[in-house]
Design an enzyme around this catalytic site. Sequence first.
Site, short mmCIF file in Angstrom:
data_model
loop_
_atom_site.label_atom_id
_atom_site.label_comp_id
_atom_site.label_asym_id
_atom_site.label_seq_id
_atom_site.Cartn_x
_atom_site.Cartn_y
_atom_site.Cartn_z
N GLY A 30 -3.51 -1.35 -26.21
CA GLY A 30 -3.59 -0.53 -25.33
C GLY A 30 -2.73 -0.96 -24.26
O GLY A 30 -2.35 -2.29 -24.26
N GLY A 32 -2.02 -0.60 -19.87
CA GLY A 32 -2.54 -0.13 -18.77
C GLY A 32 -1.50 -0.15 -17.51
O GLY A 32 -0.52 -0.48 -17.84
N GLY A 33 -1.70 -0.03 -16.21
CA GLY A 33 -1.10 0.01 -15.04
C GLY A 33 -0.20 -1.29 -15.08
O GLY A 33 0.65 -1.73 -14.50
N PHE A 34 -1.20 -2.66 -15.13
CA PHE A 34 -0.52 -4.07 -15.07
C PHE A 34 -0.51 -4.73 -16.20
O PHE A 34 -0.21 -5.92 -16.08
CB PHE A 34 -1.40 -4.52 -13.94
CG PHE A 34 -1.62 -4.06 -12.60
CD1 PHE A 34 -0.61 -3.57 -12.01
CD2 PHE A 34 -2.86 -3.75 -11.96
CE1 PHE A 34 -0.56 -3.03 -10.88
CE2 PHE A 34 -2.80 -3.36 -10.60
CZ PHE A 34 -1.51 -2.76 -9.98
N ARG A 146 -16.87 -8.21 -9.17
CA ARG A 146 -16.41 -7.01 -8.28
C ARG A 146 -15.77 -5.97 -8.83
O ARG A 146 -15.27 -5.15 -8.49
CB ARG A 146 -15.21 -7.83 -7.37
CG ARG A 146 -15.74 -9.09 -6.48
CD ARG A 146 -14.69 -8.81 -5.23
NE ARG A 146 -13.47 -9.16 -5.43
CZ ARG A 146 -12.35 -9.09 -4.48
NH1 ARG A 146 -12.70 -8.77 -3.30
NH2 ARG A 146 -11.17 -9.26 -4.93
N ASP A 165 -12.38 -8.85 -18.09
CA ASP A 165 -11.51 -8.46 -16.78
C ASP A 165 -12.05 -9.05 -15.67
O ASP A 165 -12.67 -8.15 -15.01
CB ASP A 165 -11.59 -6.87 -16.79
CG ASP A 165 -10.28 -6.58 -15.98
OD1 ASP A 165 -9.35 -7.52 -15.28
OD2 ASP A 165 -9.84 -5.37 -15.97
#
Length: 536
Positions: A30, A32-34, A146, A165
């Site tokens: 996969g 993702g953005g980062f 968080r 994560d």
Amino acid sequence: MIVGGSLWGNSEVRTELPEPPGYRVVEVLGQGGFATVYRAHQLAVGREVALKIDSRVLSDTRDRQRFLREVTAAGQLSSHPNVVALYDAGVLADGRPFMVLELCPNGSLADRLRTSGRLPATEARAIGVRIADALAAAHASGVLHRDVKPGNIMINRYNSVALTDFGLAAMPRPGHELSVTRGSLTPAYAPPEAFRMADPSPAGDVYSLAASVYALLRGRPPHYPDDGDLSLAELIVRHTQPVPDLPGVPPALSEILRHAMAADPADRMPDAAMLRDALDSVDLGTVPLAGPSPVRPAAEVPLHARPTVPQASATEPEITAAAETVPATIGGRRRRFAFVGVPLLALASAGLAVTGFLALQDNDSSDDTKASAPSTSSSRPAETRGGSSSAGVDFTVPSVTDGCPAADVAGAGARCPATAECWGGLVAISGLVTVTRTDCTKPHYWETFAIAPLPADRMTNNQHELKDHPLLLRLCSTDVLTRSRKGSALAIPPENWETDFIPPSPTDFAKGVRVFRCVGSVSGGELAGAKFRPGA
């Protein structure tokens, strides 16, 4: 390494993939953005792993600290059975960091919700117990996750759940300030105080886990309608409202989740261990809730087609809105507030995979800075002298009319706080304002110089609807501010001041609070000490 064919589904496409020494990349799991996550072989021990390679180069101190924080947090908890194991970490030759993680081939709970629908109460409860235990271990190690959400709870090869994560993890230490960060948190699962820029705490993780368990039982996050159509502004307001019931779920389980999702952290279960024990001991009876059909969780539906990410170590694509200072006017004066500029697509449908802007201020602060404003939690009867327009009004704090220029404004029924009342930056989204109370002895942006009842013909907490009201313009004016100054503030010329106003917060308005505050600030700078009233 040159890879083609089955990896990309096109034998004509050939792409060079990075491989840390000792690893052989097999395929992309996969992107993702980062980060991108690959399935890889760890050659020395002959096992399949998830290789997460960051798309950002560690070019400055902040990036290095972010990566070190994530690796340290994940490493400290790697031995917990319900935390995705971290095997290795390092930096590639081109400066991009990588992490080698336990491979979880069965995807995340977000994937499970999309394909199989809601979970039975017994299973959702068991997941909550295991992840709460992982969070309790994290908190005991000084780590705050968080970003707890279904997409960050993986299902490993043995069908057990594991938290992953730690990219937004915080490790606060007594006496040390944390750097100010703007995390790409997921609004649907973030605790209400995150929208007020409050300090992160264990209670925030408790809220997010309870919201995740709630989503497993209902198919959607707590405050989302069934159609998932909800703007970010509406979501912030809904965070202050009671958590909707869960039909078919044993009342005892619903009550535990409701307690863990209290809007005020002071009313919430204070730690993950308490939530774990409560979930573990609840009597579910004999009729669990079944999942009749697949449901797509509102906060995790993709904004556009993208590769499936069964290994949720890749950060999801995000829509990030920058905090900026924008000019507005009140009474002819320029005023300053922080506006969360969310793109129109995000505001129109924040329920669609929006990891929207949340400014989290991680600095060390006193208890005063953690209160949303204005609040009735510390209400006392106001002094009862003055015009009849203020009779019977709860001013939320002790207030006076003696030596109060605001009390001279005809028809306003205004008063002044008995002692100084100071605030951090104002955040306005679609006219709804949040602001953080702060200690007046510390640098701050705003100080209250008047408190007054809302106009009888404008009973609203929406700043847009109030800003042009004649009574408010007269009261929150430069003239009243100038006459309200005391001490060192008298040396600051009137033209250097700005005025603004704070309507009731959504929570307080729902409780019946009907007063607003006029506040003043120095243009382009911060205040130090009390400027309008005696210091507290």
